[in-house]
Design a protein around this motif. Structure first.
Motif, PDB file in Angstrom:
ATOM      1  N   ARG A 187       0.831  -1.216   0.000  1.00 54.99           N
ATOM      2  CA  ARG A 187       0.000   0.000   0.000  1.00 54.99           C
ATOM      3  C   ARG A 187       0.856   1.252   0.000  1.00 54.99           C
ATOM      4  N   PRO A 188       0.467   2.293  -0.749  1.00 60.04           N
ATOM      5  CA  PRO A 188       1.242   3.539  -0.782  1.00 60.04           C
ATOM      6  C   PRO A 188       1.528   4.063   0.632  1.00 60.04           C
ATOM      7  N   CYS A 189       2.775   4.488   0.828  1.00 58.66           N
ATOM      8  CA  CYS A 189       3.282   4.727   2.186  1.00 58.66           C
ATOM      9  C   CYS A 189       2.616   5.911   2.897  1.00 58.66           C
ATOM     10  N   THR A 190       2.417   7.015   2.194  1.00 58.72           N
ATOM     11  CA  THR A 190       1.873   8.193   2.884  1.00 58.72           C
ATOM     12  C   THR A 190       0.421   7.954   3.338  1.00 58.72           C
ATOM     13  N   PRO A 191      -0.464   7.444   2.464  1.00 58.67           N
ATOM     14  CA  PRO A 191      -1.822   7.149   2.939  1.00 58.67           C
ATOM     15  C   PRO A 191      -1.846   6.086   4.043  1.00 58.67           C
ATOM     16  N   LYS A 192      -0.955   5.087   3.918  1.00 61.94           N
ATOM     17  CA  LYS A 192      -0.877   4.057   4.970  1.00 61.94           C
ATOM     18  C   LYS A 192      -0.489   4.717   6.297  1.00 61.94           C
ATOM     19  N   GLY A 193       0.470   5.643   6.221  1.00 62.59           N
ATOM     20  CA  GLY A 193       0.901   6.375   7.419  1.00 62.59           C
ATOM     21  C   GLY A 193      -0.231   7.213   7.994  1.00 62.59           C
ATOM     22  N   CYS A 194      -1.028   7.815   7.116  1.00 63.95           N
ATOM     23  CA  CYS A 194      -2.174   8.620   7.595  1.00 63.95           C
ATOM     24  C   CYS A 194      -3.175   7.739   8.338  1.00 63.95           C
ATOM     25  N   MET A 195      -3.419   6.536   7.812  1.00 68.68           N
ATOM     26  CA  MET A 195      -4.375   5.634   8.479  1.00 68.68           C
ATOM     27  C   MET A 195      -3.836   5.220   9.852  1.00 68.68           C
ATOM     28  N   ARG A 196      -2.524   5.018   9.927  1.00 68.97           N
ATOM     29  CA  ARG A 196      -1.913   4.675  11.223  1.00 68.97           C
ATOM     30  C   ARG A 196      -2.075   5.825  12.215  1.00 68.97           C
ATOM     31  N   LEU A 197      -1.898   7.054  11.696  1.00 66.18           N
ATOM     32  CA  LEU A 197      -2.041   8.223  12.579  1.00 66.18           C
ATOM     33  C   LEU A 197      -3.473   8.304  13.117  1.00 66.18           C
ATOM     34  N   LEU A 198      -4.453   8.064  12.237  1.00 68.33           N
ATOM     35  CA  LEU A 198      -5.849   8.095  12.693  1.00 68.33           C
ATOM     36  C   LEU A 198      -6.074   7.040  13.777  1.00 68.33           C
ATOM     37  N   ALA A 199      -5.566   5.822  13.507  1.00 72.13           N
ATOM     38  CA  ALA A 199      -5.761   4.734  14.482  1.00 72.13           C
ATOM     39  C   ALA A 199      -5.106   5.092  15.816  1.00 72.13           C
ATOM     40  N   SER A 200      -3.937   5.721  15.758  1.00 68.79           N
ATOM     41  CA  SER A 200      -3.220   6.049  17.001  1.00 68.79           C
ATOM     42  C   SER A 200      -3.989   7.077  17.834  1.00 68.79           C
ATOM     43  N   ALA A 201      -4.818   7.871  17.143  1.00 69.56           N
ATOM     44  CA  ALA A 201      -5.622   8.866  17.866  1.00 69.56           C
ATOM     45  C   ALA A 201      -6.988   8.289  18.252  1.00 69.56           C
ATOM     46  N   GLY A 202      -7.201   7.015  17.917  1.00 70.31           N
ATOM     47  CA  GLY A 202      -8.488   6.377  18.233  1.00 70.31           C
ATOM     48  C   GLY A 202      -9.608   6.872  17.336  1.00 70.31           C
ATOM     49  N   VAL A 203      -9.260   7.357  16.143  1.00 69.68           N
ATOM     50  CA  VAL A 203     -10.284   7.870  15.220  1.00 69.68           C
ATOM     51  C   VAL A 203     -10.654   6.771  14.229  1.00 69.68           C
ATOM     52  N   ASP A 204     -11.921   6.322  14.309  1.00 69.19           N
ATOM     53  CA  ASP A 204     -12.417   5.294  13.382  1.00 69.19           C
ATOM     54  C   ASP A 204     -13.164   6.009  12.248  1.00 69.19           C
ATOM     55  N   PRO A 205     -12.694   5.890  10.988  1.00 69.71           N
ATOM     56  CA  PRO A 205     -13.338   6.614   9.887  1.00 69.71           C
ATOM     57  C   PRO A 205     -14.761   6.132   9.570  1.00 69.71           C
ATOM     58  N   CYS A 206     -15.129   4.925  10.057  1.00 65.17           N
ATOM     59  CA  CYS A 206     -16.426   4.336   9.712  1.00 65.17           C
ATOM     60  C   CYS A 206     -17.568   5.313  10.029  1.00 65.17           C
ATOM     61  N   GLY A 207     -18.358   5.615   9.002  1.00 68.74           N
ATOM     62  CA  GLY A 207     -19.536   6.476   9.187  1.00 68.74           C
ATOM     63  C   GLY A 207     -19.230   7.964   9.165  1.00 68.74           C
ATOM     64  N   LYS A 208     -17.939   8.322   9.053  1.00 70.51           N
ATOM     65  CA  LYS A 208     -17.578   9.750   9.058  1.00 70.51           C
ATOM     66  C   LYS A 208     -17.505  10.285   7.629  1.00 70.51           C
ATOM     67  N   LEU A 209     -17.635  11.591   7.489  1.00 71.22           N
ATOM     68  CA  LEU A 209     -17.461  12.215   6.176  1.00 71.22           C
ATOM     69  C   LEU A 209     -16.001  12.666   6.060  1.00 71.22           C
ATOM     70  N   ALA A 210     -15.307  12.074   5.098  1.00 71.47           N
ATOM     71  CA  ALA A 210     -13.894  12.431   4.880  1.00 71.47           C
ATOM     72  C   ALA A 210     -13.780  13.217   3.586  1.00 71.47           C
ATOM     73  N   VAL A 211     -13.032  14.294   3.630  1.00 73.83           N
ATOM     74  CA  VAL A 211     -12.749  15.076   2.414  1.00 73.83           C
ATOM     75  C   VAL A 211     -11.249  15.007   2.171  1.00 73.83           C
ATOM     76  N   VAL A 212     -10.887  14.593   0.954  1.00 70.77           N
ATOM     77  CA  VAL A 212      -9.474  14.534   0.552  1.00 70.77           C
ATOM     78  C   VAL A 212      -9.270  15.629  -0.488  1.00 70.77           C
ATOM     79  N   VAL A 213      -8.376  16.562  -0.208  1.00 67.99           N
ATOM     80  CA  VAL A 213      -8.117  17.643  -1.167  1.00 67.99           C
ATOM     81  C   VAL A 213      -6.781  17.335  -1.841  1.00 67.99           C
ATOM     82  N   GLY A 214      -6.838  17.105  -3.155  1.00 66.66           N
ATOM     83  CA  GLY A 214      -5.650  16.677  -3.907  1.00 66.66           C
ATOM     84  C   GLY A 214      -5.882  15.248  -4.368  1.00 66.66           C
ATOM     85  N   ALA A 215      -5.635  14.983  -5.655  1.00 67.68           N
ATOM     86  CA  ALA A 215      -5.966  13.652  -6.203  1.00 67.68           C
ATOM     87  C   ALA A 215      -4.765  13.015  -6.889  1.00 67.68           C
ATOM     88  N   SER A 216      -3.572  13.189  -6.303  1.00 69.66           N
ATOM     89  CA  SER A 216      -2.377  12.592  -6.912  1.00 69.66           C
ATOM     90  C   SER A 216      -2.392  11.077  -6.735  1.00 69.66           C
TER      91      SER A 216
END
Ligand SMILES: Nc1nc2c(c(=O)[nH]1)N[C@@H](CN(C=O)c1ccc(C(=O)N[C@@H](CCC(=O)O)C(=O)O)cc1)CN2
Length: 285
Positions: A141-170
Motif C-alpha cells: 500500500r502507498p506509504c503516505t496514505p498508509k501512514g495517515c491511516m496509522r495516525l488516525l488509528a493512534s488517535a483512536g479515530v475510526d473513519p467508519c460512518g464519518k465524512l472524509a474530504v481529501v483535497v488533492g488527487a495525486s
C-alpha cells in the motif's frame, strides 16, 4: 491552540513503527532468512529528493535492512532506467524497489512504475497494487496514505460512518488515501485545489486530508469544529522553514486533532516504506 485540540505526533509514532520493524527484521535474520534489501533509485539532483533518499537509506540501516543506492544522471534515458529496473526485478537480494519521484520530464513515470515487479513495488504505486487497494484485498500500500491511516488509528479515530474530504488527487497520496478511507467505511469526497467552493466542502469534513502542495491553502475558519486534520503538504519557504497546506494556528483552534508540518505525516511515510520492504521480503520467502 485550545486544550481541546491535540497534535498528532508523527515522529513519535514513526519511531514506534521503526522499532517494531527492527525487531521483526532481527527475528527474521536470527531464523536464517535473508536480510531485507531495498533498492533506492534517484534520477537527477533535485535537492528535496536527495534529502528524502538519504533519510530512506539511513532508516534502512537503523532497522537492520540492506539498502542499495542507484544514482543516475538527470539525462539518463528512459530505456536505461527501465533496464536497471529489470535488473533489480531479477535480483533475489532486492526485495523492494523504489524510484524517487518526481522524475525528469523526459521520462514517463507511469511506464517506469509499471515496470517494477508488483511484489517489489514497496511504494505501492504499481497499477496492480493500486487495484488491490481499490478491491480491498491485501497488497503493498502507498506509504503516505498508509501512514495517515496509522495516525488516525493512534488517535483512536475510526473513519467508519464519518465524512472524509481529501483535497488533492495525486497517485501518490490523494487517490490511494480516498481508497483507504473508503475501505475503512468513511463517506469520501475527493476535491482538487481548484474545486469550486472548496471552503463549503471542507466545512463538512469530519476527517480532512490535504495534499496539494499549496502552502496555507486551507484556512482555519473552514475547519468543522472537532474535525481531524491531516496535512500532507510540505513546502520549504524562502526563509528555509517548512510549512503545510493548512493554516495551522487557526485550524488548531477548531480541530480536535491536527498533524504539524514538519513532524506529522512526513516521518510516517518512511516508517511505512520500511514496513512495506519487510512485508515484501516476507512474501518472497
Ligand atoms: N518514490 C516516492 N517518491 C516520493 C514520495 C514517496 O512516497 N515515494 N513521497 C514524497 C517525498 N517523500 C518520500 O519520498 C517524503 C516527504 C517528506 C518526508 C518527511 O519526513 N518530511 C519531514 C520533513 C523533512 C525535511 O526536513 O525536509 C516532516 O514532514 O517532518 C519523508 C518522505 C515525494 N516523492
Amino acid at each position: 491552540m485550545p486544550s481541546a485540540c491535540q497534535v498528532l505526533d508523527g515522529r513519535t509514532l514513526a519511531t514506534q513503527v521503526r522499532s517494531e520493524v527492527a525487531a521483526r527484521v532481527a527475528r527474521r535474520c536470527a531464523a536464517g532468512a535473508s536480510v531485507p534489501g531495498l533498492a533506492v533509485v534517484l534520477v537527477g539532483e533535485d535537492p528535496a529528493s536527495q534529502v528524502y533518499v538519504r533519510h530512506k537509506i539511513a532508516a534502512c540501516e537503523q532497522v537492520g535492512m540492506r539498502s542499495l543506492s542507484h544514482r543516475l544522471s538527470a539525462g539518463v534515458s528512459e530505456t536505461e532506467l527501465l533496464m536497471l529496473i529489470e535488473q533489480l526485478n531479477a535480483d533475489p537480494a532486492v526485495h523492494g524497489i523504489l524510484v524517487q519521484l518526481p522524475l525528469p520530464a523526459h521520462i514517463d513515470v507511469r511506464r517506469v512504475i509499471g515496470r517494477i515487479a508488483p511484489g517489489k513495488d514497496v511504494d505501492g504505486f504499481h497499477p496492480e497494487n493500486l487495484g488491490r487497494l481499490a478491491a480491498g484485498v491485501p497488497g503493498l500500500r502507498p506509504c503516505t496514505p498508509k501512514g495517515c491511516m496509522r495516525l488516525l488509528a493512534s488517535a483512536g479515530v475510526d473513519p467508519c460512518g464519518k465524512l472524509a474530504v481529501v483535497v488533492g488527487a495525486s497517485t501518490i497520496v490523494g487517490r490511494p488515501m480516498a481508497l483507504e478511507l473508503l475501505k475503512a467505511e468513511a463517506t469520501v469526497l475527493v476535491a482538487h485545489k481548484q474545486t469550486c467552493d472548496l471552503p463549503q466542502l471542507v466545512r463538512q469534513a469530519d476527517i480532512l486530508v490535504v495534499a496539494t502542495g499549496v502552502p496555507g491553502l486551507i484556512r482555519g475558519d473552514w475547519i468543522k469544529p472537532g474535525a481531524v486534520v491531516l496535512d500532507v503538504g510540505i513546502t520549504r519557504l524562502a526563509d528555509g522553514r517548512l510549512t503545510g497546506d493548512v493554516q495551522f494556528e487557526t485550524a488548531s483552534a477548531r480541530a480536535s486533532w491536527i498533524t504539524p508540518v514538519p513532524g506529522g505525516v512526513g516521518p510516517m511515510t518512511i516508517a511505512c516504506l520500511l514496513e512495506n520492504t519487510l512485508e515484501a521480503a516476507e512474501a518472497s520467502a
